[in-house]
Design a protein around this motif. Structure first.
Motif, short mmCIF file in Angstrom:
data_model
loop_
_atom_site.label_atom_id
_atom_site.label_comp_id
_atom_site.label_asym_id
_atom_site.label_seq_id
_atom_site.Cartn_x
_atom_site.Cartn_y
_atom_site.Cartn_z
N LEU A 287 0.90 -1.19 0.08
CA LEU A 287 0.13 -0.03 -0.06
C LEU A 287 0.97 1.15 0.18
O LEU A 287 1.87 1.09 0.68
CB LEU A 287 -0.91 0.20 1.25
CG LEU A 287 -1.97 -1.08 1.32
CD1 LEU A 287 -2.77 -1.02 2.52
CD2 LEU A 287 -3.07 -0.96 0.05
N VAL A 288 0.41 2.37 -0.54
CA VAL A 288 1.11 3.59 -0.63
C VAL A 288 1.29 4.17 0.58
O VAL A 288 0.36 4.21 1.45
CB VAL A 288 0.22 4.54 -1.58
CG1 VAL A 288 1.14 5.76 -1.80
CG2 VAL A 288 -0.08 3.97 -2.83
N ASP A 289 2.55 4.54 1.08
CA ASP A 289 3.11 5.03 2.21
C ASP A 289 2.56 6.76 2.42
O ASP A 289 2.39 7.21 1.12
CB ASP A 289 4.34 4.91 2.57
CG ASP A 289 5.43 5.42 1.65
OD1 ASP A 289 5.07 6.33 1.07
OD2 ASP A 289 6.33 4.89 1.48
N LYS A 290 2.93 7.23 3.46
CA LYS A 290 2.32 8.56 3.78
C LYS A 290 3.22 9.41 2.72
O LYS A 290 2.68 10.48 2.05
CB LYS A 290 2.62 8.96 4.93
CG LYS A 290 1.67 8.15 6.23
CD LYS A 290 0.07 8.74 5.67
CE LYS A 290 -0.82 8.02 6.64
NZ LYS A 290 -2.50 8.19 6.09
N THR A 291 4.48 9.26 2.67
CA THR A 291 5.43 10.15 2.05
C THR A 291 4.96 9.97 0.18
O THR A 291 4.86 10.72 -0.51
CB THR A 291 6.67 9.52 1.65
OG1 THR A 291 7.15 9.74 3.36
CG2 THR A 291 7.57 10.63 0.98
N ALA A 292 4.67 8.90 -0.24
CA ALA A 292 4.33 8.48 -1.43
C ALA A 292 2.90 9.24 -1.90
O ALA A 292 2.54 9.89 -2.64
CB ALA A 292 3.95 7.22 -1.81
N LYS B 190 3.54 12.70 -2.20
CA LYS B 190 4.44 13.37 -3.66
C LYS B 190 3.13 13.24 -4.58
O LYS B 190 3.05 13.87 -5.55
CB LYS B 190 5.20 12.26 -3.95
CG LYS B 190 6.61 12.40 -2.99
CD LYS B 190 7.64 11.54 -3.37
CE LYS B 190 8.88 11.79 -2.47
NZ LYS B 190 10.03 10.61 -2.81
N ALA B 191 2.19 12.09 -4.38
CA ALA B 191 1.21 11.86 -5.37
C ALA B 191 0.10 13.04 -5.51
O ALA B 191 -0.27 13.48 -6.50
CB ALA B 191 0.52 10.34 -5.27
N ALA B 192 -0.14 13.61 -4.11
CA ALA B 192 -1.05 14.63 -4.13
C ALA B 192 -0.59 15.76 -4.85
O ALA B 192 -1.17 16.50 -5.48
CB ALA B 192 -1.47 14.77 -2.60
N LEU B 193 0.80 16.12 -4.59
CA LEU B 193 1.49 17.40 -5.35
C LEU B 193 1.34 17.08 -6.65
O LEU B 193 1.32 17.96 -7.61
CB LEU B 193 2.89 17.49 -4.73
CG LEU B 193 3.08 17.81 -3.04
CD1 LEU B 193 4.35 17.85 -2.88
CD2 LEU B 193 2.24 19.19 -2.90
N ALA B 194 1.75 15.88 -7.00
CA ALA B 194 1.73 15.58 -8.61
C ALA B 194 0.36 15.62 -9.32
O ALA B 194 0.19 16.22 -10.19
CB ALA B 194 2.18 14.20 -8.89
N TYR B 195 -0.74 15.38 -8.29
CA TYR B 195 -1.95 15.50 -9.06
C TYR B 195 -2.10 16.97 -8.93
O TYR B 195 -2.98 17.60 -10.06
CB TYR B 195 -2.96 14.98 -7.99
CG TYR B 195 -4.26 15.16 -8.41
CD1 TYR B 195 -5.04 14.41 -9.42
CD2 TYR B 195 -5.16 16.31 -7.77
CE1 TYR B 195 -6.46 14.43 -9.53
CE2 TYR B 195 -6.47 16.91 -8.24
CZ TYR B 195 -7.16 15.81 -9.04
OH TYR B 195 -8.26 16.24 -9.50
N GLU B 196 -1.74 17.90 -8.14
CA GLU B 196 -2.10 19.37 -8.31
C GLU B 196 -1.38 20.00 -9.38
O GLU B 196 -1.75 20.83 -10.24
CB GLU B 196 -1.75 20.02 -7.00
CG GLU B 196 -2.34 19.63 -5.81
CD GLU B 196 -2.38 20.46 -4.57
OE1 GLU B 196 -1.14 21.51 -4.37
OE2 GLU B 196 -3.19 20.48 -3.46
#
Length: 205
Positions: A108-113, A116-122
């Motif tokens: 499962l995706v960890d908190k750091t990932a 990073k994914a949320a920032l990439a989404y933005e």
């Protein structure tokens, strides 16, 4: 603060779709859906670690795979190989949630990932917004160009109509003047003829 992302899945046409987005609404907009697929039971939040991992690598990007397959999701996917056939005869039936063994939680995706994914989404959202703004600006320029062409054509028509009205009025004035001259000439001739006929009558008598 970056919004936490979730992974959503649906099936549209020939493809299963997946996306990492902060909300169902955002997922529906990215899919281009014109109805609420979640309320209809045609979309869901995914709990498949493989799907989540793939979506989180490309947050905000719609990923695809042939509908009904167990292939990995990607930005470009081939059409299903059994189009027009009986899918049940070429593909194994999908397993129910109860039949699928849970993947290890370590995947499962960890908190750091997640961050990073949320920032990439933005970033992806900003890119899409910028693209939409460019497209809207291009459409606006095209509308303005067409309006300018319409205004120019309308101005030319108005000018031609005004010129025609002036010429028609001048011709009408000439016609009326000729009519008056013709009437004056008829009156003069009638008097002259009466005088000459009277003279002729006197000469005969």
């Amino acid at each position: 603060m970056a919004r936490k992302l979730k992974t959503f899945q649906t099936s549209l046409g020939f493809f299963d779709l997946a996306i990492a987005a902060p909300s169902m609404k955002a997922a529906l907009e990215a899919w281009g859906a014109n109805s609420n697929l979640f309320h209809q039971g045609a979309a869901k939040e995914s709990d498949d670690p493989d799907v989540i991992a793939a979506a989180m690598k490309k947050p905000g990007v719609v990923l695809r795979r042939p509908v009904g397959s167990n292939r990995s999701f990607s930005e470009q996917a081939e059409l299903p190989s059994d189009l027009g056939g009986d899918r049940r005869s070429t593909n194994a039936p999908r397993k129910s949630k109860s039949q699928i063994a849970k993947k290890p939680s370590s995947r499962l995706v960890d908190k750091t990932a997640e961050r990073k994914a949320a920032l990439a989404y933005e970033r992806e959202e900003r890119r899409r917004e910028s693209e939409r703004a460019r497209e809207e600006a291009a459409r606006q320029r095209e509308r303005e160009r067409r309006q300018q062409a319409v205004d120019k054509a309308q101005a030319a028509l108005d000018k031609a109509e005004q010129e025609h009205a002036k010429r028609a009025a001048a011709i009408q004035a000439e016609v009326e003047a000729l009519a008056r001259r013709s009437q004056t000439e008829d009156d003069r001739w009638n008097k002259e003829r009466e005088r000459l006929e009277a003279a002729l009558q006197r000469a005969r008598s």
